[in-house]
Write a protein that holds these residues in place. Sequence first.
Motif, PDB file in Angstrom:
ATOM      1  N   ASP A   2      -7.181   4.239   5.470  1.00  0.00           N
ATOM      2  CA  ASP A   2      -6.539   5.602   5.395  1.00  0.00           C
ATOM      3  C   ASP A   2      -6.654   6.664   6.474  1.00  0.00           C
ATOM      4  O   ASP A   2      -5.735   7.321   6.866  1.00  0.00           O
ATOM      5  CB  ASP A   2      -7.269   6.499   4.173  1.00  0.00           C
ATOM      6  CG  ASP A   2      -6.881   5.914   2.799  1.00  0.00           C
ATOM      7  OD1 ASP A   2      -5.817   5.113   2.661  1.00  0.00           O
ATOM      8  OD2 ASP A   2      -7.697   6.135   1.889  1.00  0.00           O
ATOM      9  N   THR A   3      -7.551   6.605   7.077  1.00  0.00           N
ATOM     10  CA  THR A   3      -7.933   7.274   8.599  1.00  0.00           C
ATOM     11  C   THR A   3      -8.459   6.503   9.765  1.00  0.00           C
ATOM     12  O   THR A   3      -9.550   6.405   9.989  1.00  0.00           O
ATOM     13  CB  THR A   3      -8.921   8.308   8.093  1.00  0.00           C
ATOM     14  OG1 THR A   3      -8.759   9.129   6.853  1.00  0.00           O
ATOM     15  CG2 THR A   3      -9.182   9.436   9.334  1.00  0.00           C
ATOM     16  N   ARG A  40       0.551   3.430  -3.108  1.00  0.00           N
ATOM     17  CA  ARG A  40      -0.390   4.871  -3.118  1.00  0.00           C
ATOM     18  C   ARG A  40       0.661   6.135  -2.531  1.00  0.00           C
ATOM     19  O   ARG A  40       0.322   7.154  -2.987  1.00  0.00           O
ATOM     20  CB  ARG A  40      -1.256   4.461  -1.780  1.00  0.00           C
ATOM     21  CG  ARG A  40      -2.498   3.599  -2.069  1.00  0.00           C
ATOM     22  CD  ARG A  40      -3.600   3.707  -1.208  1.00  0.00           C
ATOM     23  NE  ARG A  40      -4.864   2.838  -1.738  1.00  0.00           N
ATOM     24  CZ  ARG A  40      -5.969   3.477  -1.493  1.00  0.00           C
ATOM     25  NH1 ARG A  40      -6.153   4.295  -0.615  1.00  0.00           N
ATOM     26  NH2 ARG A  40      -6.841   2.754  -2.081  1.00  0.00           N
ATOM     27  N   GLU A  41       1.651   5.935  -1.807  1.00  0.00           N
ATOM     28  CA  GLU A  41       2.157   7.117  -1.494  1.00  0.00           C
ATOM     29  C   GLU A  41       3.608   7.271  -2.292  1.00  0.00           C
ATOM     30  O   GLU A  41       3.968   8.409  -2.755  1.00  0.00           O
ATOM     31  CB  GLU A  41       2.545   7.025   0.010  1.00  0.00           C
ATOM     32  CG  GLU A  41       1.540   6.863   0.969  1.00  0.00           C
ATOM     33  CD  GLU A  41       1.915   6.711   2.497  1.00  0.00           C
ATOM     34  OE1 GLU A  41       3.028   7.594   2.820  1.00  0.00           O
ATOM     35  OE2 GLU A  41       1.296   6.201   3.267  1.00  0.00           O
ATOM     36  N   ASP A  92     -10.868   0.960   2.350  1.00  0.00           N
ATOM     37  CA  ASP A  92      -9.744   1.870   2.131  1.00  0.00           C
ATOM     38  C   ASP A  92      -9.765   3.030   2.862  1.00  0.00           C
ATOM     39  O   ASP A  92      -8.953   3.593   3.521  1.00  0.00           O
ATOM     40  CB  ASP A  92      -9.961   2.266   0.688  1.00  0.00           C
ATOM     41  CG  ASP A  92      -9.606   1.064  -0.330  1.00  0.00           C
ATOM     42  OD1 ASP A  92      -8.681   0.322  -0.192  1.00  0.00           O
ATOM     43  OD2 ASP A  92     -10.231   0.931  -1.306  1.00  0.00           O
ATOM     44  N   ARG A 107       0.687  -1.246   0.043  1.00  0.00           N
ATOM     45  CA  ARG A 107       0.096   0.017  -0.087  1.00  0.00           C
ATOM     46  C   ARG A 107       0.770   1.259   0.004  1.00  0.00           C
ATOM     47  O   ARG A 107       0.631   2.194  -0.644  1.00  0.00           O
ATOM     48  CB  ARG A 107      -0.942  -0.162   1.169  1.00  0.00           C
ATOM     49  CG  ARG A 107      -1.805   1.053   1.049  1.00  0.00           C
ATOM     50  CD  ARG A 107      -2.889   0.610   2.440  1.00  0.00           C
ATOM     51  NE  ARG A 107      -3.999   1.700   2.653  1.00  0.00           N
ATOM     52  CZ  ARG A 107      -5.137   1.641   2.021  1.00  0.00           C
ATOM     53  NH1 ARG A 107      -5.475   0.766   0.953  1.00  0.00           N
ATOM     54  NH2 ARG A 107      -6.171   2.682   1.953  1.00  0.00           N
ATOM     55  N   TYR A 108       1.884   1.270   0.668  1.00  0.00           N
ATOM     56  CA  TYR A 108       2.859   2.484   0.810  1.00  0.00           C
ATOM     57  C   TYR A 108       3.488   2.696  -0.557  1.00  0.00           C
ATOM     58  O   TYR A 108       3.727   3.755  -0.870  1.00  0.00           O
ATOM     59  CB  TYR A 108       3.982   2.031   1.898  1.00  0.00           C
ATOM     60  CG  TYR A 108       5.112   3.086   1.929  1.00  0.00           C
ATOM     61  CD1 TYR A 108       4.919   4.348   1.969  1.00  0.00           C
ATOM     62  CD2 TYR A 108       6.444   2.400   1.582  1.00  0.00           C
ATOM     63  CE1 TYR A 108       6.099   5.360   2.123  1.00  0.00           C
ATOM     64  CE2 TYR A 108       7.399   3.232   1.399  1.00  0.00           C
ATOM     65  CZ  TYR A 108       7.362   4.407   1.651  1.00  0.00           C
ATOM     66  OH  TYR A 108       8.387   5.628   1.500  1.00  0.00           O
TER      67      TYR A 108
END
Length: 590
Positions: free
Chosen positions: A310-311, A246-247, A306, A242-243
Amino acid sequence: MAAQRAYTTHPLVLRRVSVRRVEEVTPRMRRVVLGGDDLAAFTRDGIGHPGFAAPGFDDHIKLILAADGDVRAALPAQLPHGIEWTPAEHRLTRDYTPRRVDLDAGELHLDFVVHGEGPAESWAAAAREGDELWFVGPKSSLRLPERLDWIQLVGDETALPAIGRFLDERPLDVPAHVLVTVSDDAARQDLALRDGDTVSWVLAEPGDAAALESAVRALPVPPGEGYVWAAAESRALLPVRRYLQRERKLPKERVNITGYWHREEPAAPETEAAADAGAAPTAPAKIPSPLPWLAARAALQLGVVDAVADTPGLSADALAARLSVPGPGISVLLPLLSAYDVVVDADGGGLRLGTAGEELLDDHEREEYTCHEADVLLAVAHLAPALRSGTSPWRAASGATLYDTVAHDAERYGELVEECEQLVFLLSGLTADPLWEGVGTCLLTGPGSASMAAALDDAGRRPRLRIAEEGVPAEVLRGHVPAPERIDWTGGPSDVAVAAKALAYRTDEEAVRLLTRLAGWTGTAVLVEASRPDGLSPHAAEAALHAFTATGSPLRDSAAIAVLAERSGWRVERTVALGWGAEATVLRRA
């Protein structure tokens, strides 16, 4: 131009080797050196096989073991070009990376983590000179991009053989930045580092996702074009994936992440106690409710997983507002998601992902709930009326055949193309067939066309390709086919036609129409289809029902295909076994 293909395929051969010696690499790693005539070219049962080749630093071979000790009964059947995994109740298979291949010495080195509890680790712990081992593979080797400025190699102890081999052999002459998590300093190994390389050793328990993610985030990102390769416990890699995606926004062709092992959850204490006490076996489990699956599907479709990822810490109301879900909808969904550890609020600190939710961050895991296959599964709800009316459950559910649906939905057809990517590993038997002699043009149809084109390329066969798929835009296939500039994207007369998984989503009547159309273009056609369940699949019992749901017909064996061929003006000349339940049926125009 098409992007470079990610893998090179190899013939699948069953080989027997024996232990030559055992070495202790570290207190936590044992090396078993294997050798034998089967590493060279050899002949068995009248079939000649090429010598062993594993050119990739992270190639995998599949070790074959048996829970009851009878390994011979667990062996697959060797085909002239491939493997057929026949049913075997006690078969156990495990994938391992060759640490070193020395064909001059006729040796293969495998490294095993000590203190492991699996069948392969147990075999290695007891291995003595002369012990035999059977294996298959590798089926493919990773192709790294040609132009890179650096590579990051990330993993736990199980990744050390691949990392060590990369540093020894250097398939890329670029700086390598290595990160390895180990549970004990004793697991550290001497690595063949060069100027410009870096290595970081991080103490962490096996499968510690937080520690692995934190260590990856701490790695500096060098300038230029890079590549990240990572291998560890499958769930521990989910936040890393994911990192990176996405990032760091690394494109798909610059990342390769592989779950090398899967941590099993410990059994409940009462279960262990019952086993220790020799309790009588429990009654068979009830048929599971479909509600958890449907809830997970809804959570993915709404974006719940998701959003919580994310939060973390969102309240139920805040989550509903973020996703624009009115009324009590989210609060109705959350109890079931919590019961199955998808989204939980155990300490009152807000919502966070549970273990099952973290797994659903992986694209492959979520496909079970959201992709085309999930829609086919939902169509099974219409099985009873479909059986009564003599149609397919898909048609009973949607009012259209699956072919009609797919042919007008480029995204769905693209999913079928991706599902067929594994087909390329099975096609060497077909590309080696004499029927290709003198073939100048080949017509391809079906979602397996990209795999067929790649297999022809691997075999060194270069016929002019014509691809025809009714109702499917060329751009859907274009990105999946090598060298698209050498391809005609409309059908026409050809020396041979290959329908690759083209019948798997057609009814019998639609299949006859396709075969009749092909008869107007060529005198030789080949149908590549699954004719029986894959013997290694845990879902083999579901295969016939799955096929029936899609088309109204079970898996079509040779006899069923012969009937369709005769109705279309063809006759069956022969079948070529490809392995894993797949066959190529060669047709000649009658």
